[in-house]
Design an enzyme around this catalytic site. Structure first.
Site, PDB file in Angstrom:
ATOM      1  N   LYS A  59     -17.447   5.735  -1.533  1.00 19.57           N
ATOM      2  CA  LYS A  59     -18.329   5.936  -0.076  1.00 19.57           C
ATOM      3  C   LYS A  59     -19.340   4.652  -0.035  1.00 19.57           C
ATOM      4  O   LYS A  59     -19.676   4.164  -1.015  1.00 19.57           O
ATOM      5  CB  LYS A  59     -19.257   7.257  -0.404  1.00 19.57           C
ATOM      6  CG  LYS A  59     -20.298   7.234  -1.463  1.00 19.57           C
ATOM      7  CD  LYS A  59     -21.679   6.684  -1.314  1.00 19.57           C
ATOM      8  CE  LYS A  59     -22.494   6.587  -2.523  1.00 19.57           C
ATOM      9  NZ  LYS A  59     -23.468   5.685  -2.608  1.00 19.57           N
ATOM     10  N   ASP A  81     -24.078  13.444  -5.706  1.00 14.71           N
ATOM     11  CA  ASP A  81     -23.135  12.676  -4.619  1.00 14.71           C
ATOM     12  C   ASP A  81     -21.738  13.649  -4.695  1.00 14.71           C
ATOM     13  O   ASP A  81     -20.827  13.253  -3.810  1.00 14.71           O
ATOM     14  CB  ASP A  81     -22.814  11.559  -4.942  1.00 14.71           C
ATOM     15  CG  ASP A  81     -23.779  10.554  -4.631  1.00 14.71           C
ATOM     16  OD1 ASP A  81     -24.761  10.880  -3.677  1.00 14.71           O
ATOM     17  OD2 ASP A  81     -23.987   9.148  -5.040  1.00 14.71           O
TER      18      ASP A  81
HETATM   19  P1  ATP Z   1     -23.743   6.263  -7.407  1.00 13.38           P
HETATM   20  O1  ATP Z   1     -23.636   5.290  -6.046  1.00 13.38           O
HETATM   21  O2  ATP Z   1     -23.468   7.534  -7.276  1.00 13.38           O
HETATM   22  O3  ATP Z   1     -25.408   5.929  -8.073  1.00 13.38           O
HETATM   23  P2  ATP Z   1     -22.319   4.383  -8.740  1.00 13.38           P
HETATM   24  O4  ATP Z   1     -21.107   3.867  -8.098  1.00 13.38           O
HETATM   25  O5  ATP Z   1     -23.501   3.228  -8.895  1.00 13.38           O
HETATM   26  O6  ATP Z   1     -22.553   5.624  -8.370  1.00 13.38           O
HETATM   27  P3  ATP Z   1     -20.375   5.124 -10.640  1.00 13.38           P
HETATM   28  O7  ATP Z   1     -19.469   4.035 -10.699  1.00 13.38           O
HETATM   29  O8  ATP Z   1     -20.091   6.332 -10.366  1.00 13.38           O
HETATM   30  O9  ATP Z   1     -21.777   4.415 -10.394  1.00 13.38           O
HETATM   31  O10 ATP Z   1     -20.615   5.185 -12.299  1.00 13.38           O
HETATM   32  C1  ATP Z   1     -21.904   5.234 -12.994  1.00 13.38           C
HETATM   33  C2  ATP Z   1     -21.815   5.726 -14.374  1.00 13.38           C
HETATM   34  O11 ATP Z   1     -21.227   6.856 -14.447  1.00 13.38           O
HETATM   35  C3  ATP Z   1     -21.177   4.659 -15.278  1.00 13.38           C
HETATM   36  O12 ATP Z   1     -22.094   4.516 -16.414  1.00 13.38           O
HETATM   37  C4  ATP Z   1     -19.900   5.170 -15.744  1.00 13.38           C
HETATM   38  O13 ATP Z   1     -19.693   4.951 -17.267  1.00 13.38           O
HETATM   39  C5  ATP Z   1     -20.291   6.668 -15.795  1.00 13.38           C
HETATM   40  N1  ATP Z   1     -18.868   7.456 -15.340  1.00 13.38           N
HETATM   41  C6  ATP Z   1     -18.751   8.838 -15.771  1.00 13.38           C
HETATM   42  N2  ATP Z   1     -17.449   8.892 -15.104  1.00 13.38           N
HETATM   43  C7  ATP Z   1     -17.051   7.907 -14.428  1.00 13.38           C
HETATM   44  C8  ATP Z   1     -15.856   7.827 -13.664  1.00 13.38           C
HETATM   45  N3  ATP Z   1     -14.874   8.806 -13.599  1.00 13.38           N
HETATM   46  N4  ATP Z   1     -15.856   6.740 -12.773  1.00 13.38           N
HETATM   47  C9  ATP Z   1     -16.731   5.705 -13.255  1.00 13.38           C
HETATM   48  N5  ATP Z   1     -17.968   5.842 -13.583  1.00 13.38           N
HETATM   49  C10 ATP Z   1     -18.172   7.035 -14.606  1.00 13.38           C
END
Ligand code: ATP
Length: 284
Positions: A11, A137
């Site tokens: 997203k 989210d």
């Molecule tokens: P948001 O925008 O919701 O803050 P993000 O894109 O910044 O999310 P994610 O990629 O969702 O962050 O990952 C953040 C943390 O979640 C990382 O530390 C990762 O290790 C952990 N995590 C747990 N499960 C997953 C997964 N299936 N895919 C990615 N990260 C994951």
């Protein structure tokens, strides 16, 4: 059904406003969110229970209950008393810790996949309420398309879906901690807030020019202070034809908005931005 493959779309935030800090420590937000065609693939397979086995092409991902996809499978098994084991394979394309909700997207896909696999036929609202237990989210990722998210992000109002507008995503080579960005945000001194009702109207009209000029994310103030080069990436995207540019979520991914996926592809060919990962995709 013994096997199923589901897509887990990333997203972006077209607007992100933080209204106030709540007594429970969370922030009350108002954000227009959009799913995009950049996606992970989730492969689910029944195995003798009650084990959950997780594998991925991405070595960095945790393979136990720290993984949101694992958590989602466990939650579904418990909630609906499913007497089975599950092998989950995540083919990861969405960069981690990038502001693109990759983890939440994977969790949402597992919830939807298990609902289908076991023919549970649970209503979306019920699955979204369950998803909220995993992360704010997740309900949006279950709903997908274009929506206004309120509360801590879990109250979803679907909007007229935008689709096919082109995007170039630039992901710098570092992670940003969402928690740290929120902790550095002073809600009282926010300089520029999005006009969310106006943006909803532009979306209704599919007015890409106005959507591009209305892009606004209050977390940019914080993340751009930590990483000032993000402003240069935004300007670079604009100088390569993007109609508008914004940081997604708490960053560090920055996106440029284009009229079409072809425009985005043409821009990406010349964009340079060495050191950043570049993804061309579209709203979907
Ligand atoms: P948001 O925008 O919701 O803050 P993000 O894109 O910044 O999310 P994610 O990629 O969702 O962050 O990952 C953040 C943390 O979640 C990382 O530390 C990762 O290790 C952990 N995590 C747990 N499960 C997953 C997964 N299936 N895919 C990615 N990260 C994951």
């Amino acid at each position: 059904m013994k096997k199923i493959t589901i897509e887990a779309k990333a997203k972006i935030n077209l607007t992100l406003d933080v209204l106030y800090k709540r007594p429970d420590g969370y922030h009350e937000v108002e954000s227009i969110m959009q799913t995009v065609s950049l996606k992970d693939w989730i492969f689910l397979k029944l195995i003798p229970g009650p084990a959950i086995e997780l594998s991925s092409n991405c070595q960095e991902l945790p393979r136990d209950e720290r993984n949101l996809a694992y958590k989602a499978a466990r939650l579904m098994m418990e909630e609906y008393q499913l007497d089975a084991g599950m092998a989950i394979h995540i083919d990861k394309n969405i960069p981690i810790g990038a502001g693109l909700a990759g983890g939440s997207a994977d969790a949402a896909a597992v919830i939807l996949g298990i609902n289908e696999m076991f023919q549970l036929n649970r209503p979306r609202e019920e699955l979204m309420a369950l998803g909220k237990k995993i992360g704010a989210d997740v309900p949006f990722c279950i709903a997908g398309k274009t929506a206004l998210a309120r509360g801590i992000g879990e109250k979803i109002l679907p909007l007229k879906p935008l689709s096919n507008f082109g995007l170039v995503l630039a992901k710098p080579p570092y992670y940003v901690s969402t928690q740290e960005v929120y902790s550095r945000l002073d809600v009282k001194t926010i300089q520029k807030r999005p006009d969310t009702p106006a943006m909803m109207e532009h979306i209704e009209q599919r007015d890409i020019g106005e959507i591009a000029s209305g892009l606004c994310n209050v977390l940019e103030e914080v993340t751009l202070k930590l990483y000032p080069e993000l402003e240069l990436i935004k300007q670079h995207l604009i100088s390569h034809g993007a109609l508008g540019s914004l940081m997604s979520g708490s960053g560090p991914t920055v996106f440029g908005l284009f009229e079409s996926a072809r425009d985005a592809e043409r821009a990406a060919e010349k964009i340079g931005l060495d050191g950043n990962e570049i993804f061309v995709c579209k709203m979907q």
